[in-house]
Design a protein around this motif. Structure first.
Motif, PDB file in Angstrom:
ATOM      1  N   ALA A 101      37.026  62.038  38.819  1.00 40.18           N
ATOM      2  CA  ALA A 101      38.054  63.010  39.212  1.00 40.18           C
ATOM      3  C   ALA A 101      39.457  62.399  39.289  1.00 40.18           C
ATOM      4  CB  ALA A 101      37.685  63.626  40.560  1.00 40.18           C
ATOM      5  N   ASP A 102      39.566  61.078  39.233  1.00 40.50           N
ATOM      6  CA  ASP A 102      40.859  60.391  39.305  1.00 40.50           C
ATOM      7  C   ASP A 102      41.549  60.241  37.952  1.00 40.50           C
ATOM      8  OD1 ASP A 102      40.921  59.767  42.137  1.00 40.50           O
ATOM      9  OD2 ASP A 102      39.326  58.316  41.725  1.00 40.50           O
ATOM     10  N   ALA A 103      40.899  60.658  36.874  1.00 39.72           N
ATOM     11  CA  ALA A 103      41.438  60.417  35.528  1.00 39.72           C
ATOM     12  C   ALA A 103      42.876  60.913  35.376  1.00 39.72           C
ATOM     13  CB  ALA A 103      40.538  61.033  34.468  1.00 39.72           C
ATOM     14  N   ALA A 104      43.160  62.119  35.833  1.00 37.70           N
ATOM     15  CA  ALA A 104      44.515  62.670  35.677  1.00 37.70           C
ATOM     16  C   ALA A 104      45.526  61.857  36.481  1.00 37.70           C
ATOM     17  CB  ALA A 104      44.550  64.135  36.099  1.00 37.70           C
ATOM     18  N   GLY A 105      45.189  61.496  37.713  1.00 34.70           N
ATOM     19  CA  GLY A 105      46.097  60.715  38.544  1.00 34.70           C
ATOM     20  C   GLY A 105      46.341  59.330  37.982  1.00 34.70           C
ATOM     21  N   ILE A 106      45.287  58.706  37.467  1.00 36.95           N
ATOM     22  CA  ILE A 106      45.424  57.375  36.858  1.00 36.95           C
ATOM     23  C   ILE A 106      46.320  57.461  35.628  1.00 36.95           C
ATOM     24  CG2 ILE A 106      44.165  55.569  35.621  1.00 36.95           C
ATOM     25  CD1 ILE A 106      41.806  56.150  37.567  1.00 36.95           C
ATOM     26  N   ALA A 107      46.068  58.453  34.785  1.00 38.29           N
ATOM     27  CA  ALA A 107      46.885  58.638  33.579  1.00 38.29           C
ATOM     28  C   ALA A 107      48.345  58.870  33.952  1.00 38.29           C
ATOM     29  CB  ALA A 107      46.345  59.790  32.750  1.00 38.29           C
ATOM     30  N   ASP A 108      48.579  59.630  35.000  1.00 41.26           N
ATOM     31  CA  ASP A 108      49.946  59.922  35.438  1.00 41.26           C
ATOM     32  C   ASP A 108      50.652  58.650  35.909  1.00 41.26           C
ATOM     33  OD1 ASP A 108      52.135  61.786  36.266  1.00 41.26           O
ATOM     34  OD2 ASP A 108      51.577  61.030  38.258  1.00 41.26           O
ATOM     35  N   VAL A 109      49.987  57.859  36.744  1.00 45.06           N
ATOM     36  CA  VAL A 109      50.591  56.611  37.222  1.00 45.06           C
ATOM     37  C   VAL A 109      50.883  55.688  36.043  1.00 45.06           C
ATOM     38  CG1 VAL A 109      50.174  54.487  38.541  1.00 45.06           C
ATOM     39  CG2 VAL A 109      49.611  56.711  39.546  1.00 45.06           C
ATOM     40  N   GLN A 110      49.920  55.523  35.153  1.00 51.49           N
ATOM     41  CA  GLN A 110      50.115  54.641  34.021  1.00 51.49           C
ATOM     42  C   GLN A 110      51.264  55.119  33.136  1.00 51.49           C
ATOM     43  OE1 GLN A 110      46.978  54.287  31.011  1.00 51.49           O
ATOM     44  NE2 GLN A 110      47.194  52.072  31.195  1.00 51.49           N
ATOM     45  N   GLY A 144      37.650  32.954  27.612  1.00 48.73           N
ATOM     46  CA  GLY A 144      37.623  33.327  29.022  1.00 48.73           C
ATOM     47  C   GLY A 144      36.290  33.237  29.724  1.00 48.73           C
ATOM     48  N   GLY A 145      35.311  32.581  29.144  1.00 51.53           N
ATOM     49  CA  GLY A 145      33.997  32.487  29.773  1.00 51.53           C
ATOM     50  C   GLY A 145      34.059  31.961  31.191  1.00 51.53           C
ATOM     51  N   GLY A 146      33.451  32.675  32.112  1.00 50.96           N
ATOM     52  CA  GLY A 146      33.399  32.253  33.497  1.00 50.96           C
ATOM     53  C   GLY A 146      34.661  32.512  34.298  1.00 50.96           C
ATOM     54  N   VAL A 147      35.590  33.237  33.716  1.00 52.25           N
ATOM     55  CA  VAL A 147      36.862  33.523  34.376  1.00 52.25           C
ATOM     56  C   VAL A 147      37.001  35.032  34.523  1.00 52.25           C
ATOM     57  CG1 VAL A 147      39.380  33.331  34.158  1.00 52.25           C
ATOM     58  CG2 VAL A 147      37.921  31.449  33.420  1.00 52.25           C
ATOM     59  N   GLY A 148      37.547  35.463  35.642  1.00 48.57           N
ATOM     60  CA  GLY A 148      37.835  36.879  35.842  1.00 48.57           C
ATOM     61  C   GLY A 148      39.183  37.227  35.243  1.00 48.57           C
ATOM     62  N   GLU A 149      39.462  38.514  35.168  1.00 46.47           N
ATOM     63  CA  GLU A 149      40.751  38.952  34.626  1.00 46.47           C
ATOM     64  C   GLU A 149      41.251  40.176  35.381  1.00 46.47           C
ATOM     65  OE1 GLU A 149      42.778  40.692  30.506  1.00 46.47           O
ATOM     66  OE2 GLU A 149      40.725  39.931  30.450  1.00 46.47           O
ATOM     67  N   LEU A 150      42.509  40.135  35.748  1.00 48.14           N
ATOM     68  CA  LEU A 150      43.198  41.317  36.253  1.00 48.14           C
ATOM     69  C   LEU A 150      43.649  42.069  35.012  1.00 48.14           C
ATOM     70  CD1 LEU A 150      44.488  43.143  38.340  1.00 48.14           C
ATOM     71  CD2 LEU A 150      46.330  41.472  38.582  1.00 48.14           C
ATOM     72  N   TRP A 151      42.895  43.106  34.652  1.00 53.38           N
ATOM     73  CA  TRP A 151      43.129  43.823  33.392  1.00 53.38           C
ATOM     74  C   TRP A 151      44.432  44.608  33.411  1.00 53.38           C
ATOM     75  CZ3 TRP A 151      37.910  46.469  31.676  1.00 53.38           C
ATOM     76  CH2 TRP A 151      36.946  45.484  31.447  1.00 53.38           C
ATOM     77  N   MET A 152      44.740  45.218  34.554  1.00 51.70           N
ATOM     78  CA  MET A 152      45.974  46.002  34.667  1.00 51.70           C
ATOM     79  C   MET A 152      46.295  46.229  36.124  1.00 51.70           C
ATOM     80  SD  MET A 152      45.129  49.970  34.130  1.00 51.70           S
ATOM     81  CE  MET A 152      44.101  50.762  35.341  1.00 51.70           C
ATOM     82  N   LEU A 153      47.570  46.430  36.392  1.00 56.50           N
ATOM     83  CA  LEU A 153      48.039  46.800  37.718  1.00 56.50           C
ATOM     84  C   LEU A 153      49.332  47.579  37.522  1.00 56.50           C
ATOM     85  CD1 LEU A 153      48.177  44.570  40.865  1.00 56.50           C
ATOM     86  CD2 LEU A 153      49.916  46.272  40.372  1.00 56.50           C
ATOM     87  N   TYR A 154      49.327  48.834  37.971  1.00 55.64           N
ATOM     88  CA  TYR A 154      50.516  49.684  37.868  1.00 55.64           C
ATOM     89  C   TYR A 154      50.733  50.400  39.190  1.00 55.64           C
ATOM     90  CZ  TYR A 154      49.997  49.150  32.808  1.00 55.64           C
ATOM     91  OH  TYR A 154      49.874  48.630  31.539  1.00 55.64           O
ATOM     92  N   VAL A 155      51.994  50.477  39.608  1.00 53.26           N
ATOM     93  CA  VAL A 155      52.374  51.238  40.788  1.00 53.26           C
ATOM     94  C   VAL A 155      53.420  52.250  40.336  1.00 53.26           C
ATOM     95  CG1 VAL A 155      53.415  51.148  43.089  1.00 53.26           C
ATOM     96  CG2 VAL A 155      51.879  49.315  42.339  1.00 53.26           C
ATOM     97  N   ALA A 156      53.203  53.516  40.693  1.00 58.35           N
ATOM     98  CA  ALA A 156      54.150  54.572  40.318  1.00 58.35           C
ATOM     99  C   ALA A 156      55.553  54.181  40.779  1.00 58.35           C
ATOM    100  CB  ALA A 156      53.729  55.901  40.939  1.00 58.35           C
ATOM    101  N   PRO A 157      56.561  54.454  39.961  1.00 59.61           N
ATOM    102  CA  PRO A 157      57.927  54.006  40.278  1.00 59.61           C
ATOM    103  C   PRO A 157      58.399  54.350  41.687  1.00 59.61           C
ATOM    104  CG  PRO A 157      57.847  54.866  38.052  1.00 59.61           C
ATOM    105  CD  PRO A 157      56.501  55.144  38.666  1.00 59.61           C
ATOM    106  N   GLU A 158      58.100  55.550  42.160  1.00 59.00           N
ATOM    107  CA  GLU A 158      58.589  55.954  43.488  1.00 59.00           C
ATOM    108  C   GLU A 158      57.863  55.250  44.630  1.00 59.00           C
ATOM    109  OE1 GLU A 158      55.375  58.971  42.470  1.00 59.00           O
ATOM    110  OE2 GLU A 158      56.914  57.852  41.377  1.00 59.00           O
ATOM    111  N   HIS A 159      56.767  54.558  44.340  1.00 62.82           N
ATOM    112  CA  HIS A 159      56.005  53.847  45.368  1.00 62.82           C
ATOM    113  C   HIS A 159      56.213  52.335  45.313  1.00 62.82           C
ATOM    114  CE1 HIS A 159      53.920  57.363  46.827  1.00 62.82           C
ATOM    115  NE2 HIS A 159      53.626  57.696  45.589  1.00 62.82           N
ATOM    116  N   GLN A 160      56.994  51.863  44.362  1.00 62.54           N
ATOM    117  CA  GLN A 160      57.214  50.425  44.240  1.00 62.54           C
ATOM    118  C   GLN A 160      58.052  49.918  45.407  1.00 62.54           C
ATOM    119  OE1 GLN A 160      58.629  49.713  40.237  1.00 62.54           O
ATOM    120  NE2 GLN A 160      56.766  50.557  39.353  1.00 62.54           N
ATOM    121  N   GLY A 161      57.811  48.670  45.779  1.00 68.52           N
ATOM    122  CA  GLY A 161      58.547  48.061  46.877  1.00 68.52           C
ATOM    123  C   GLY A 161      57.973  48.373  48.246  1.00 68.52           C
TER     124      GLY A 161
END
Length: 157
Positions: free
Chosen positions: A6-15, A76-93
């Protein structure tokens, strides 16, 4: 919290809004073309079990998103990855990005990783600065991307 279908629309919007705000170095036509169908792509990703998390604002609307799992890099074997991180512009800071970064590190530790990487566009000075403040450091790896050169950062968890 872990994202639900159910978060697909919100995630797409933030991205989408974050891309428009944070990537002025990407041709607008190319960027807008990539945005087309974003909600459907997120519906598919979430249906497949994408390791995505959502931070909500006081009203329950997606304010930030993050995904973290095993590294997708050939070396990258044995290593984790932060694939993405986005914060909506009005929520940054407001600390949402830092909370999501900490949650990503916690998730990767929970998955058994002791080290993680992430990729960020070389032209994304604010993104690079954020990750450096969070303790990430460039490891020297680079890769071309149609949107611009990417730099790899690494962090001990």
């Amino acid at each position: 919290r872990r994202a639900a279908l159910a978060d697909a629309a919100g995630i797409a919007d933030v991205q989408t809004r974050t891309w428009r705000d944070a990537y002025p170095f990407i041709d607008r036509g190319v960027l807008e073309e990539a945005i087309v169908g974003r909600e459907q792509r997120w519906t598919e990703h979430l249906s497949e079990g994408s390791p995505t998390f959502v931070a909500e604002d006081e009203g329950g609307t997606a304010a930030g998103i993050m995904a973290a799992a095993a590294s997708r890099d050939a070396d990258g074997g044995g290593v984790g990855e932060l694939w993405m991180l986005y914060v909506a512009p009005e929520h940054q800071g407001r600390g949402i990005g830092a909370a999501l970064e900490a949650a990503a590190c916690d998730e990767l530790r929970h998955l058994g990783f002791t080290e993680a990487t992430l990729w960020v566009f070389e032209a994304n000075a604010s993104g690079r600065g954020f990750y450096e403040r969070m303790g990430w450091a460039r490891d020297g790896a680079t890769q071309p991307d149609p949107w611009g050169n990417e730099l790899r950062y690494r962090k001990r968890l």
